[in-house]
Design a protein around this motif. Sequence first.
Motif, PDB file in Angstrom:
ATOM      1  N   VAL A 253      28.503  35.591  34.192  1.00 52.01           N
ATOM      2  CA  VAL A 253      29.262  35.259  35.403  1.00 52.01           C
ATOM      3  C   VAL A 253      30.006  36.518  35.818  1.00 52.01           C
ATOM      4  O   VAL A 253      30.878  36.990  35.091  1.00 52.01           O
ATOM      5  CB  VAL A 253      30.248  34.100  35.162  1.00 52.01           C
ATOM      6  CG1 VAL A 253      31.011  33.778  36.447  1.00 52.01           C
ATOM      7  CG2 VAL A 253      29.518  32.861  34.655  1.00 52.01           C
ATOM      8  N   TRP A 254      29.653  37.066  36.984  1.00 52.71           N
ATOM      9  CA  TRP A 254      30.201  38.372  37.368  1.00 52.71           C
ATOM     10  C   TRP A 254      30.639  38.363  38.819  1.00 52.71           C
ATOM     11  O   TRP A 254      30.226  37.527  39.609  1.00 52.71           O
ATOM     12  CB  TRP A 254      29.173  39.477  37.130  1.00 52.71           C
ATOM     13  CG  TRP A 254      27.904  39.331  37.911  1.00 52.71           C
ATOM     14  CD1 TRP A 254      26.856  38.497  37.644  1.00 52.71           C
ATOM     15  CD2 TRP A 254      27.547  40.040  39.098  1.00 52.71           C
ATOM     16  NE1 TRP A 254      25.863  38.642  38.587  1.00 52.71           N
ATOM     17  CE2 TRP A 254      26.258  39.582  39.497  1.00 52.71           C
ATOM     18  CE3 TRP A 254      28.175  41.022  39.861  1.00 52.71           C
ATOM     19  CZ2 TRP A 254      25.602  40.066  40.620  1.00 52.71           C
ATOM     20  CZ3 TRP A 254      27.512  41.512  40.986  1.00 52.71           C
ATOM     21  CH2 TRP A 254      26.249  41.048  41.352  1.00 52.71           C
ATOM     22  N   VAL A 255      31.518  39.312  39.133  1.00 57.38           N
ATOM     23  CA  VAL A 255      31.965  39.494  40.506  1.00 57.38           C
ATOM     24  C   VAL A 255      31.547  40.887  40.968  1.00 57.38           C
ATOM     25  O   VAL A 255      31.236  41.765  40.161  1.00 57.38           O
ATOM     26  CB  VAL A 255      33.494  39.309  40.645  1.00 57.38           C
ATOM     27  CG1 VAL A 255      33.906  37.912  40.212  1.00 57.38           C
ATOM     28  CG2 VAL A 255      34.260  40.369  39.839  1.00 57.38           C
ATOM     29  N   SER A 256      31.550  41.094  42.278  1.00 57.59           N
ATOM     30  CA  SER A 256      31.158  42.392  42.822  1.00 57.59           C
ATOM     31  C   SER A 256      32.234  43.435  42.568  1.00 57.59           C
ATOM     32  O   SER A 256      33.385  43.108  42.232  1.00 57.59           O
ATOM     33  CB  SER A 256      30.930  42.265  44.327  1.00 57.59           C
ATOM     34  OG  SER A 256      32.153  41.983  44.988  1.00 57.59           O
ATOM     35  N   ALA A 257      31.869  44.689  42.749  1.00 57.36           N
ATOM     36  CA  ALA A 257      32.831  45.779  42.585  1.00 57.36           C
ATOM     37  C   ALA A 257      34.008  45.611  43.541  1.00 57.36           C
ATOM     38  O   ALA A 257      35.168  45.825  43.153  1.00 57.36           O
ATOM     39  CB  ALA A 257      32.141  47.121  42.821  1.00 57.36           C
ATOM     40  N   SER A 258      33.734  45.229  44.785  1.00 56.17           N
ATOM     41  CA  SER A 258      34.817  45.076  45.759  1.00 56.17           C
ATOM     42  C   SER A 258      35.733  43.919  45.390  1.00 56.17           C
ATOM     43  O   SER A 258      36.957  44.001  45.567  1.00 56.17           O
ATOM     44  CB  SER A 258      34.245  44.875  47.164  1.00 56.17           C
ATOM     45  OG  SER A 258      33.403  43.741  47.213  1.00 56.17           O
ATOM     46  N   THR A 259      35.155  42.834  44.854  1.00 55.28           N
ATOM     47  CA  THR A 259      35.975  41.693  44.437  1.00 55.28           C
ATOM     48  C   THR A 259      36.845  42.060  43.252  1.00 55.28           C
ATOM     49  O   THR A 259      38.044  41.712  43.201  1.00 55.28           O
ATOM     50  CB  THR A 259      35.081  40.489  44.094  1.00 55.28           C
ATOM     51  OG1 THR A 259      34.356  40.097  45.258  1.00 55.28           O
ATOM     52  CG2 THR A 259      35.910  39.317  43.600  1.00 55.28           C
ATOM     53  N   LEU A 260      36.271  42.751  42.275  1.00 57.78           N
ATOM     54  CA  LEU A 260      37.075  43.144  41.113  1.00 57.78           C
ATOM     55  C   LEU A 260      38.194  44.090  41.526  1.00 57.78           C
ATOM     56  O   LEU A 260      39.337  43.927  41.095  1.00 57.78           O
ATOM     57  CB  LEU A 260      36.198  43.809  40.051  1.00 57.78           C
ATOM     58  CG  LEU A 260      36.961  44.305  38.817  1.00 57.78           C
ATOM     59  CD1 LEU A 260      37.721  43.182  38.128  1.00 57.78           C
ATOM     60  CD2 LEU A 260      36.020  45.001  37.836  1.00 57.78           C
ATOM     61  N   LEU A 261      37.868  45.077  42.362  1.00 60.78           N
ATOM     62  CA  LEU A 261      38.905  46.011  42.801  1.00 60.78           C
ATOM     63  C   LEU A 261      40.028  45.273  43.520  1.00 60.78           C
ATOM     64  O   LEU A 261      41.210  45.508  43.254  1.00 60.78           O
ATOM     65  CB  LEU A 261      38.304  47.085  43.705  1.00 60.78           C
ATOM     66  CG  LEU A 261      39.289  48.108  44.280  1.00 60.78           C
ATOM     67  CD1 LEU A 261      40.013  48.859  43.172  1.00 60.78           C
ATOM     68  CD2 LEU A 261      38.566  49.078  45.210  1.00 60.78           C
ATOM     69  N   ALA A 262      39.665  44.367  44.423  1.00 63.20           N
ATOM     70  CA  ALA A 262      40.680  43.611  45.152  1.00 63.20           C
ATOM     71  C   ALA A 262      41.511  42.763  44.203  1.00 63.20           C
ATOM     72  O   ALA A 262      42.745  42.645  44.364  1.00 63.20           O
ATOM     73  CB  ALA A 262      40.021  42.734  46.210  1.00 63.20           C
ATOM     74  N   THR A 263      40.870  42.184  43.195  1.00 64.67           N
ATOM     75  CA  THR A 263      41.597  41.352  42.233  1.00 64.67           C
ATOM     76  C   THR A 263      42.586  42.186  41.422  1.00 64.67           C
ATOM     77  O   THR A 263      43.747  41.790  41.225  1.00 64.67           O
ATOM     78  CB  THR A 263      40.608  40.648  41.292  1.00 64.67           C
ATOM     79  OG1 THR A 263      39.738  39.813  42.070  1.00 64.67           O
ATOM     80  CG2 THR A 263      41.343  39.798  40.267  1.00 64.67           C
ATOM     81  N   LEU A 264      42.144  43.343  40.944  1.00 67.02           N
ATOM     82  CA  LEU A 264      43.030  44.216  40.172  1.00 67.02           C
ATOM     83  C   LEU A 264      44.237  44.652  41.004  1.00 67.02           C
ATOM     84  O   LEU A 264      45.379  44.639  40.525  1.00 67.02           O
ATOM     85  CB  LEU A 264      42.263  45.439  39.683  1.00 67.02           C
ATOM     86  CG  LEU A 264      41.132  45.178  38.676  1.00 67.02           C
ATOM     87  CD1 LEU A 264      40.284  46.433  38.494  1.00 67.02           C
ATOM     88  CD2 LEU A 264      41.688  44.705  37.339  1.00 67.02           C
ATOM     89  N   VAL A 265      43.979  45.028  42.243  1.00 69.24           N
ATOM     90  CA  VAL A 265      45.080  45.465  43.111  1.00 69.24           C
ATOM     91  C   VAL A 265      46.017  44.298  43.413  1.00 69.24           C
ATOM     92  O   VAL A 265      47.241  44.460  43.453  1.00 69.24           O
ATOM     93  CB  VAL A 265      44.529  46.092  44.406  1.00 69.24           C
ATOM     94  CG1 VAL A 265      45.655  46.412  45.379  1.00 69.24           C
ATOM     95  CG2 VAL A 265      43.746  47.366  44.078  1.00 69.24           C
ATOM     96  N   ASP A 266      45.469  43.100  43.592  1.00 70.36           N
ATOM     97  CA  ASP A 266      46.311  41.926  43.833  1.00 70.36           C
ATOM     98  C   ASP A 266      47.161  41.585  42.612  1.00 70.36           C
ATOM     99  O   ASP A 266      48.308  41.143  42.741  1.00 70.36           O
ATOM    100  CB  ASP A 266      45.453  40.725  44.222  1.00 70.36           C
ATOM    101  CG  ASP A 266      44.973  40.783  45.668  1.00 70.36           C
ATOM    102  OD1 ASP A 266      45.459  41.649  46.422  1.00 70.36           O
ATOM    103  OD2 ASP A 266      44.111  39.970  46.036  1.00 70.36           O
ATOM    104  N   ILE A 267      46.614  41.784  41.422  1.00 70.43           N
ATOM    105  CA  ILE A 267      47.420  41.596  40.216  1.00 70.43           C
ATOM    106  C   ILE A 267      48.587  42.578  40.223  1.00 70.43           C
ATOM    107  O   ILE A 267      49.732  42.219  39.928  1.00 70.43           O
ATOM    108  CB  ILE A 267      46.557  41.774  38.952  1.00 70.43           C
ATOM    109  CG1 ILE A 267      45.581  40.604  38.811  1.00 70.43           C
ATOM    110  CG2 ILE A 267      47.427  41.886  37.700  1.00 70.43           C
ATOM    111  CD1 ILE A 267      44.553  40.786  37.714  1.00 70.43           C
TER     112      ILE A 267
END
Length: 261
Positions: free
Chosen positions: A85-99
């Motif tokens: 179960v994986w997310v795209s690079a853009s989704t992960l980046l956005a998630t990290l920045v939102d954290i």
Amino acid sequence: MSRLLAELSGPATARLLGPDSVLVVPTGAMEHHGPHLPLSTDALIAESVATAAVEEAAAHGLDVWQLPTLTYTKSDEHSWASGTVWVSASTLLATLVDIGRSVATTPARRLVFLNGHGGNTAMLGVALREIRRLHGLLTFSMPAGVQVAGAGGADEPDEHGLGIHAGYGETSLVLHLRPDLVDMSQARRSVPEHIAALTHLGFNGTTAQFGWLSNDFGPDGVIGDPTGASAEAGKVLFDASIRRAVDVLTEIAAFTHDAPR
């Protein structure tokens, strides 16, 4: 006192955290690890190391806290395999920045991603600067488990430096942490030995790298040799992981961009 931030109330975080508090987010993955290891391998290692290291660092006086583990991350190199179960690079980046944005609403000003999955490394590097620029936090990333390729000693296989996924080190760590999740009867060697003979091309720290999917090297998606793994070797690696993580957290807690006067 629990060092798990999620077990505190909101008002308690405002009271207990300060500008010197260090918040640690384990980052793992839910991805294929051959037929012998669980999908949760990277998250299991990252969370286990984080929990033990945070507790030990706190016992030594560091103001350090653990956030919940981020498990759905960038694992597209294993996207061919059922269960990943994986997310795209853009989704992960956005998630990290939102954290980071969310952490910035607390009094804490130091955020650490303790990473157990190599596929996250590039996005973490980008996220550190984004969070720093956008939200002013001091940001850091560090590896979770100490993992070594088997060197061909009496009790370990020779992985020619290529045991990077579901091989000797990673399997040994899971055998130590959760032996009930490991099926060693399914462990098989899959080492791309022709790559070891190359001078410049490779996986980690080489002059040049290449794009790859884990099944490029065999149908099991293993890159390494888990057949010689053991819980005893895993304990050695886990203890070394904790020591390293505490040492790194100690430096992070004291870090400043300003040169001493």
